[in-house]
Design an enzyme around this catalytic site. Structure first.
Site, PDB file in Angstrom:
ATOM      1  N   TYR A 181       3.342   9.646 -14.794  1.00 43.69           N
ATOM      2  CA  TYR A 181       3.043  11.093 -14.671  1.00 43.69           C
ATOM      3  C   TYR A 181       3.903  11.850 -15.310  1.00 43.69           C
ATOM      4  CZ  TYR A 181      -0.638  10.616 -10.927  1.00 43.69           C
ATOM      5  OH  TYR A 181      -2.143  10.408 -10.292  1.00 43.69           O
ATOM      6  N   LYS A 230       0.769  -1.363   0.013  1.00 48.54           N
ATOM      7  CA  LYS A 230       0.068  -0.071  -0.041  1.00 48.54           C
ATOM      8  C   LYS A 230       0.825   1.401  -0.038  1.00 48.54           C
ATOM      9  CE  LYS A 230      -4.423  -1.531   2.246  1.00 48.54           C
ATOM     10  NZ  LYS A 230      -4.921  -1.310   3.543  1.00 48.54           N
ATOM     11  N   TYR A 265       7.221  -6.135  -1.779  1.00 47.12           N
ATOM     12  CA  TYR A 265       8.295  -5.032  -1.855  1.00 47.12           C
ATOM     13  C   TYR A 265       8.854  -4.609  -3.191  1.00 47.12           C
ATOM     14  CZ  TYR A 265      12.224  -2.077  -0.563  1.00 47.12           C
ATOM     15  OH  TYR A 265      13.263  -0.963  -0.512  1.00 47.12           O
ATOM     16  N   ASN A 271      -0.468   8.971  -4.298  1.00 47.44           N
ATOM     17  CA  ASN A 271      -0.786  10.314  -3.456  1.00 47.44           C
ATOM     18  C   ASN A 271       0.435  11.409  -3.673  1.00 47.44           C
ATOM     19  OD1 ASN A 271      -3.159   9.116  -2.528  1.00 47.44           O
ATOM     20  ND2 ASN A 271      -2.333   8.452  -0.650  1.00 47.44           N
ATOM     21  N   HIS A 317      17.977   1.136  12.064  1.00 43.22           N
ATOM     22  CA  HIS A 317      17.066   0.471  12.959  1.00 43.22           C
ATOM     23  C   HIS A 317      17.953  -0.665  13.496  1.00 43.22           C
ATOM     24  CE1 HIS A 317      13.891  -1.550  14.898  1.00 43.22           C
ATOM     25  NE2 HIS A 317      12.982  -0.167  14.535  1.00 43.22           N
ATOM     26  N   LYS A 368       1.888  16.915  -8.971  1.00 46.30           N
ATOM     27  CA  LYS A 368       1.429  17.883  -9.675  1.00 46.30           C
ATOM     28  C   LYS A 368       0.819  18.907  -9.322  1.00 46.30           C
ATOM     29  CE  LYS A 368      -2.387  16.849 -12.804  1.00 46.30           C
ATOM     30  NZ  LYS A 368      -3.633  16.152 -13.218  1.00 46.30           N
ATOM     31  N   GLN A 392       2.163  11.812 -18.804  1.00 41.41           N
ATOM     32  CA  GLN A 392       1.014  12.343 -19.032  1.00 41.41           C
ATOM     33  C   GLN A 392       0.630  13.638 -18.445  1.00 41.41           C
ATOM     34  OE1 GLN A 392      -1.820   9.037 -18.453  1.00 41.41           O
ATOM     35  NE2 GLN A 392      -3.381  10.609 -18.026  1.00 41.41           N
TER      36      GLN A 392
END
Ligand SMILES: O=C(O)[C@H]1O[C@H](OP(=O)(O)OP(=O)(O)OC[C@H]2O[C@@H](n3ccc(=O)[nH]c3=O)[C@H](O)[C@@H]2O)[C@H](O)[C@@H](O)[C@@H]1O
Length: 252
Positions: free
Chosen positions: A77, A9, A63, A17, A99, A23, A80
């Site tokens: 992006y 996700k 991944y 997003n 980490h 843009k 276009q």
């Protein structure tokens, strides 16, 4: 991978997003892509024009494929919508403040060596990786963002070692008496990985400058301090002082 679905996700919806935002506000977007887009490569070293060899349904797929589609979205992006993109294919990177327990090889081996635990080598240890120090990566990312190179660029240190050599090196640098323990190999583990960085050299005038041992010593120093700090400082949560409204007493 701790959470494959969240990984997927973040790489897909998260990138979408960010591209939408870039843009709207006319920003230049940097995608932190990865050498994992090359999968278990059949070409060595890996240059940017290699399309890769990824198992789309294996344990690394969320991944690897997430990053591959993130790259695809960047170029959609760009073509276009005219969004300016910069895509860094980042090879294995390490350094202080990484980490402690993310399970990757540098942190695992250093922590194991410092604590006298066996260094866990997955498989025979003949698989290779090339490790770059974090400040080299940061310099490469800055150079890429300030350049006009919109196609993907490998950022990594081409000095290649087997994982077994790497275990022995860390053991020596730590001065540890730990043993080396061979465990079963990880599924779909890339067997060879080394960046071809000719493009970054030519187009960004960039190449890594921190020698492996120097970087590892800095990382070892950091991990040693962290372990000492953790041993000396237990975190004891303190309750917040009760907020008592003026003129009223609280009865529990
Ligand atoms: O930097 C990269 O390009 C990628 O590196 C890692 O993938 P990987 O190369 O497999 O990194 P590690 O998990 O650190 O493993 C490196 C090698 O060491 C081995 N290993 C790892 C941990 C360990 O305790 N013992 C051990 O032998 C692995 O099997 C593998 O062959 C990360 O998982 C990716 O997020 C990242 O994009």
């Amino acid at each position: 991978m701790y959470n494959p679905i969240k990984t997927l996700k973040t790489n897909t919806i998260g990138t979408l997003n960010m591209l939408g935002l870039a843009k709207r506000v006319g920003a230049r977007l940097l995608l932190a892509s990865t050498s994992e887009v090359y999968g278990d490569p059949e070409v060595h070293p890996q240059s940017e024009d290699y399309w890769g060899h990824v198992n789309p349904i294996g344990p690394r797929a969320c991944y690897d494929e997430g990053k591959r589609v993130a790259e695809t979205m960047c170029y959609a992006y760009m073509k276009q919508e005219g969004v300016e993109v910069r895509v860094a294919r980042i090879f294995n990177t390490f350094g202080p403040r990484m980490h402690m327990n993310d399970g990757r090889v540098v942190s695992n081996f250093i922590l194991q060596a410092l604590q006298g635990e066996p260094l866990t080598v997955y498989g025979s240890g003949s698989q290779t990786r090339a490790f770059q120090y974090v400040s080299d990566l940061v310099n490469g990312l800055v150079a890429l963002m300030n350049s006009n190179v919109s196609s993907p660029v490998n950022l990594g240190n081409p000095e290649e070692h087997t994982i077994l050599e790497f275990a022995q090196l860390i053991k020596n640098l730590v001065g540890s008496g730990s043993e080396i323990q061979f465990l079963s190999e990880a599924q779909d583990d890339p067997q060879k990985r080394k960046p071809d960085i000719r493009k970054a050299k030519m187009m960004l005038a960039w190449e890594p400058v921190v020698p492996l041992e120097e970087g590892l010593n800095k990382a070892i120093h950091y991990f040693r301090k962290e372990l000492e700090y953790q041993a000396n400082n237990q975190y004891i949560p303190k309750p917040k002082p009760a907020r008592i409204k003026k003129g009223r007493t609280r009865h529990n």
